[in-house]
Design a protein around this motif. Structure first.
Motif, mmCIF file in Angstrom:
data_model
loop_
_atom_site.group_PDB
_atom_site.id
_atom_site.type_symbol
_atom_site.label_atom_id
_atom_site.label_comp_id
_atom_site.label_asym_id
_atom_site.label_seq_id
_atom_site.Cartn_x
_atom_site.Cartn_y
_atom_site.Cartn_z
ATOM 1 N N VAL A 3 0.866 -1.180 0.000
ATOM 2 C CA VAL A 3 0.000 0.000 0.000
ATOM 3 C C VAL A 3 0.900 1.226 0.000
ATOM 4 O O VAL A 3 1.691 1.424 0.923
ATOM 5 C CB VAL A 3 -0.938 0.031 1.222
ATOM 6 N N LEU A 4 0.798 2.033 -1.044
ATOM 7 C CA LEU A 4 1.590 3.249 -1.172
ATOM 8 C C LEU A 4 0.649 4.440 -1.054
ATOM 9 O O LEU A 4 -0.415 4.466 -1.676
ATOM 10 C CB LEU A 4 2.320 3.260 -2.507
ATOM 11 N N THR A 5 1.042 5.430 -0.265
ATOM 12 C CA THR A 5 0.152 6.551 0.041
ATOM 13 C C THR A 5 0.744 7.868 -0.410
ATOM 14 O O THR A 5 1.926 8.132 -0.203
ATOM 15 C CB THR A 5 -0.124 6.604 1.560
ATOM 16 N N ASP A 6 -0.100 8.695 -1.027
ATOM 17 C CA ASP A 6 0.249 10.054 -1.437
ATOM 18 C C ASP A 6 -0.845 10.992 -0.976
ATOM 19 O O ASP A 6 -1.953 10.558 -0.631
ATOM 20 C CB ASP A 6 0.380 10.163 -2.955
ATOM 21 N N LYS A 7 -0.555 12.284 -1.015
ATOM 22 C CA LYS A 7 -1.545 13.302 -0.681
ATOM 23 C C LYS A 7 -1.616 14.340 -1.789
ATOM 24 O O LYS A 7 -0.618 14.646 -2.427
ATOM 25 C CB LYS A 7 -1.185 14.007 0.629
ATOM 26 N N CYS A 28 -0.100 10.784 -9.030
ATOM 27 C CA CYS A 28 0.263 10.034 -7.819
ATOM 28 C C CYS A 28 0.536 8.572 -8.150
ATOM 29 O O CYS A 28 1.512 7.988 -7.671
ATOM 30 C CB CYS A 28 -0.851 10.111 -6.771
ATOM 31 N N VAL A 29 -0.309 7.991 -8.970
ATOM 32 C CA VAL A 29 -0.162 6.584 -9.350
ATOM 33 C C VAL A 29 1.133 6.377 -10.129
ATOM 34 O O VAL A 29 1.906 5.444 -9.862
ATOM 35 C CB VAL A 29 -1.386 6.122 -10.168
ATOM 36 N N GLN A 30 1.409 7.251 -11.085
ATOM 37 C CA GLN A 30 2.586 7.098 -11.936
ATOM 38 C C GLN A 30 3.886 7.219 -11.153
ATOM 39 O O GLN A 30 4.889 6.598 -11.521
ATOM 40 C CB GLN A 30 2.543 8.118 -13.072
ATOM 41 N N LYS A 31 3.900 8.000 -10.078
ATOM 42 C CA LYS A 31 5.111 8.149 -9.256
ATOM 43 C C LYS A 31 5.611 6.819 -8.729
ATOM 44 O O LYS A 31 6.807 6.635 -8.511
ATOM 45 C CB LYS A 31 4.842 9.071 -8.058
ATOM 46 N N HIS A 32 4.691 5.890 -8.509
ATOM 47 C CA HIS A 32 5.055 4.615 -7.889
ATOM 48 C C HIS A 32 5.298 3.502 -8.897
ATOM 49 O O HIS A 32 5.684 2.399 -8.518
ATOM 50 C CB HIS A 32 3.970 4.199 -6.895
ATOM 51 N N VAL A 41 -9.186 6.738 -3.395
ATOM 52 C CA VAL A 41 -9.113 8.199 -3.299
ATOM 53 C C VAL A 41 -10.095 8.628 -2.209
ATOM 54 O O VAL A 41 -11.295 8.336 -2.303
ATOM 55 C CB VAL A 41 -9.463 8.870 -4.641
ATOM 56 N N PHE A 42 -9.592 9.328 -1.186
ATOM 57 C CA PHE A 42 -10.375 9.680 0.001
ATOM 58 C C PHE A 42 -10.127 11.135 0.363
ATOM 59 O O PHE A 42 -8.983 11.577 0.418
ATOM 60 C CB PHE A 42 -9.934 8.779 1.164
ATOM 61 N N VAL A 43 -11.197 11.898 0.601
ATOM 62 C CA VAL A 43 -11.037 13.281 1.045
ATOM 63 C C VAL A 43 -11.256 13.338 2.551
ATOM 64 O O VAL A 43 -12.212 12.757 3.084
ATOM 65 C CB VAL A 43 -11.986 14.255 0.310
ATOM 66 N N ILE A 44 -10.346 14.016 3.230
ATOM 67 C CA ILE A 44 -10.448 14.199 4.671
ATOM 68 C C ILE A 44 -11.446 15.321 4.950
ATOM 69 O O ILE A 44 -11.359 16.396 4.360
ATOM 70 C CB ILE A 44 -9.075 14.537 5.275
ATOM 71 N N GLY A 45 -12.367 15.076 5.846
ATOM 72 C CA GLY A 45 -13.333 16.101 6.236
ATOM 73 C C GLY A 45 -14.761 15.628 6.041
ATOM 74 O O GLY A 45 -15.037 14.762 5.218
ATOM 75 N N VAL A 136 -2.406 3.548 -3.418
ATOM 76 C CA VAL A 136 -2.298 2.562 -4.484
ATOM 77 C C VAL A 136 -2.012 1.225 -3.822
ATOM 78 O O VAL A 136 -1.038 1.073 -3.080
ATOM 79 C CB VAL A 136 -1.167 2.931 -5.469
ATOM 80 N N ILE A 137 -2.906 0.272 -4.073
ATOM 81 C CA ILE A 137 -2.799 -1.046 -3.470
ATOM 82 C C ILE A 137 -2.440 -2.029 -4.578
ATOM 83 O O ILE A 137 -3.170 -2.158 -5.569
ATOM 84 C CB ILE A 137 -4.126 -1.451 -2.793
#
Length: 138
Positions: A3-7, A28-32, A41-45, A136-137
């Motif tokens: 599991v790779l995480t980005d913001k 974000c996906v391509q970086k990994h 994809v999750f929004v905080i709040g 990204v899982i």
């Protein structure tokens, strides 16, 4: 399983501001360099949402119009009586739309339809800086 995480940080105007974040998610996906898996994809709040739509002006207005009928911004909400912040409508809208989506990843590409984009909706009654988590899982 990895599991790779980005913001992603997105500045919004509030009041059902709808922003296409598809390219930011794809970046974000391509970086990994992951080719196959799932993208969450999750929004905080509690006054914002993430979903997919065809991002075109007519539909953007249709969504705003529909949400104004379902959860009117002019209505008095119990939340507002408790907190006096006037954004009860934004919490209701967020709960109805949801705060995340999961998209299949195949060959390094998000598996979205030709006219399907990932969007952030900010329902709050003021401008905000929204943090979106992309995982990204694989």
């Amino acid at each position: 399983m990895a599991v790779l995480t980005d913001k992603i940080l997105v500045n919004t105007k509030g009041y059902t501001d709808i922003i296409d974040i598809t390219n930011s998610v794809q970046t974000c996906v391509q970086k990994h360099n992951i080719k196959d898996g799932l993208v969450h994809v999750f929004v905080i709040g509690s006054t914002a949402s993430v979903t997919t739509i065809e991002y075109e002006p007519g539909l953007l207005q249709d969504i705003k119009d529909a949400l104004e009928i379902i959860a009117p911004s002019s209505k008095e909400y119990h939340h507002d009586a408790k907190w006096h912040d006037g954004n009860g409508f934004s919490h209701v809208r967020s709960a109805l739309v949801g705060n995340s989506v999961v998209i299949p990843l195949s060959g390094g590409a998000l598996q979205l339809g030709t006219w399907q984009q990932i969007i952030l909706l900010d329902f709050d009654n003021r401008a905000r800086a929204r943090n979106i988590i992309v995982q990204v899982i694989s």
